[in-house]
Design a protein around this motif. Sequence first.
Motif, PDB file in Angstrom:
ATOM      1  N   UNK A  97      31.097 -80.240  40.300  1.00  0.00           N
ATOM      2  CA  UNK A  97      31.262 -80.251  41.758  1.00  0.00           C
ATOM      3  C   UNK A  97      31.540 -79.518  42.292  1.00  0.00           C
ATOM      4  N   UNK A  98      32.658 -78.708  41.431  1.00  0.00           N
ATOM      5  CA  UNK A  98      33.857 -78.171  42.182  1.00  0.00           C
ATOM      6  C   UNK A  98      32.734 -76.507  42.105  1.00  0.00           C
ATOM      7  N   UNK A  99      31.800 -76.279  41.539  1.00  0.00           N
ATOM      8  CA  UNK A  99      31.008 -75.378  42.091  1.00  0.00           C
ATOM      9  C   UNK A  99      30.500 -75.090  42.948  1.00  0.00           C
ATOM     10  N   UNK A 100      29.869 -76.806  43.353  1.00  0.00           N
ATOM     11  CA  UNK A 100      28.590 -76.894  44.485  1.00  0.00           C
ATOM     12  C   UNK A 100      29.683 -76.874  45.013  1.00  0.00           C
ATOM     13  N   UNK A 101      30.936 -77.096  45.548  1.00  0.00           N
ATOM     14  CA  UNK A 101      32.205 -77.192  46.884  1.00  0.00           C
ATOM     15  C   UNK A 101      31.828 -75.371  46.828  1.00  0.00           C
ATOM     16  N   UNK A 102      31.610 -74.629  45.884  1.00  0.00           N
ATOM     17  CA  UNK A 102      32.126 -73.267  46.466  1.00  0.00           C
ATOM     18  C   UNK A 102      31.213 -72.737  47.097  1.00  0.00           C
ATOM     19  N   UNK A 103      29.397 -73.383  46.886  1.00  0.00           N
ATOM     20  CA  UNK A 103      28.591 -73.024  47.352  1.00  0.00           C
ATOM     21  C   UNK A 103      28.063 -73.580  48.761  1.00  0.00           C
ATOM     22  N   UNK A 104      29.349 -75.070  49.283  1.00  0.00           N
ATOM     23  CA  UNK A 104      29.132 -74.979  50.145  1.00  0.00           C
ATOM     24  C   UNK A 104      29.883 -74.000  51.301  1.00  0.00           C
ATOM     25  N   UNK A 105      30.913 -73.227  50.642  1.00  0.00           N
ATOM     26  CA  UNK A 105      32.111 -72.354  51.207  1.00  0.00           C
ATOM     27  C   UNK A 105      31.011 -71.134  51.435  1.00  0.00           C
ATOM     28  N   UNK A 106      30.170 -71.079  50.831  1.00  0.00           N
ATOM     29  CA  UNK A 106      29.259 -70.264  50.830  1.00  0.00           C
ATOM     30  C   UNK A 106      27.971 -70.543  52.623  1.00  0.00           C
ATOM     31  N   UNK A 107      27.963 -71.309  52.901  1.00  0.00           N
ATOM     32  CA  UNK A 107      27.037 -72.032  53.990  1.00  0.00           C
ATOM     33  C   UNK A 107      27.988 -71.871  55.296  1.00  0.00           C
ATOM     34  N   UNK A 108      29.204 -72.335  54.981  1.00  0.00           N
ATOM     35  CA  UNK A 108      30.201 -71.572  56.278  1.00  0.00           C
ATOM     36  C   UNK A 108      30.699 -70.489  56.605  1.00  0.00           C
ATOM     37  N   UNK A 109      30.599 -69.765  55.633  1.00  0.00           N
ATOM     38  CA  UNK A 109      30.740 -68.310  56.107  1.00  0.00           C
ATOM     39  C   UNK A 109      29.575 -67.808  56.926  1.00  0.00           C
ATOM     40  N   UNK A 110      28.274 -67.956  55.581  1.00  0.00           N
ATOM     41  CA  UNK A 110      26.773 -67.655  56.066  1.00  0.00           C
ATOM     42  C   UNK A 110      26.736 -68.240  57.983  1.00  0.00           C
ATOM     43  N   UNK A 111      27.277 -69.347  57.998  1.00  0.00           N
ATOM     44  CA  UNK A 111      26.800 -69.632  59.355  1.00  0.00           C
ATOM     45  C   UNK A 111      28.673 -69.297  60.101  1.00  0.00           C
ATOM     46  N   UNK A 112      29.257 -68.932  59.499  1.00  0.00           N
ATOM     47  CA  UNK A 112      30.114 -69.094  61.008  1.00  0.00           C
ATOM     48  C   UNK A 112      30.563 -67.639  60.960  1.00  0.00           C
ATOM     49  N   UNK A 113      29.935 -66.573  60.314  1.00  0.00           N
ATOM     50  CA  UNK A 113      30.198 -65.220  60.745  1.00  0.00           C
ATOM     51  C   UNK A 113      29.026 -64.365  60.958  1.00  0.00           C
ATOM     52  N   UNK A 114      28.073 -64.543  62.041  1.00  0.00           N
ATOM     53  CA  UNK A 114      26.226 -64.387  62.657  1.00  0.00           C
ATOM     54  C   UNK A 114      26.985 -62.816  62.270  1.00  0.00           C
ATOM     55  N   UNK A 115      26.452 -61.806  61.298  1.00  0.00           N
ATOM     56  CA  UNK A 115      26.687 -60.742  61.905  1.00  0.00           C
ATOM     57  C   UNK A 115      26.243 -59.869  62.826  1.00  0.00           C
ATOM     58  N   UNK A 116      25.343 -60.251  63.371  1.00  0.00           N
ATOM     59  CA  UNK A 116      24.383 -59.287  64.497  1.00  0.00           C
ATOM     60  C   UNK A 116      23.575 -58.422  64.213  1.00  0.00           C
ATOM     61  N   UNK A 117      23.127 -58.542  63.041  1.00  0.00           N
ATOM     62  CA  UNK A 117      22.009 -56.839  62.374  1.00  0.00           C
ATOM     63  C   UNK A 117      22.851 -56.102  62.200  1.00  0.00           C
TER      64      UNK A 117
END
Length: 124
Positions: A97-117
């Motif tokens: 559960x904790x490891x999956x929680x860290x993966x959900x954090x990965x989704x947040x970082x991937x979606x919240x901070x779009x790099x702009x290329x």
Amino acid sequence: MKTILLLIGSNLFMTCAWYGHLKFKWLDGKPLFIVILLAWFVAFFEYCLQVPANRIGFNSGQFDGYQLKVIQEVITLVVFVVFAWVVLKEKLTWNYAVSFGFMLLAVYFAMAFRSGGSAPGGGS
């Protein structure tokens, strides 16, 4: 939303292809090549949903490649957790559960901070 639904559907097929043979008793004693062929057959339907999901998500400009991959991995985990509970009769322990929680954090970082290329490190 169409991309997410297609990814969920594709992961249902892929989870069955990868792990279903572990519990389906009618496959016990069958040669490994038969099990592999059956898994390939099931995986075909996964590809029939996965490829359009990625094309729709990417070509619409809604997601970049990295985002599609992160989303797909989290959907895979969610589908697998349900499959493990229902089919494999395995419990979700705290460490998973904790490891999956860290993966959900990965989704947040991937979606919240779009790099702009821009390339990593600020270069183009």
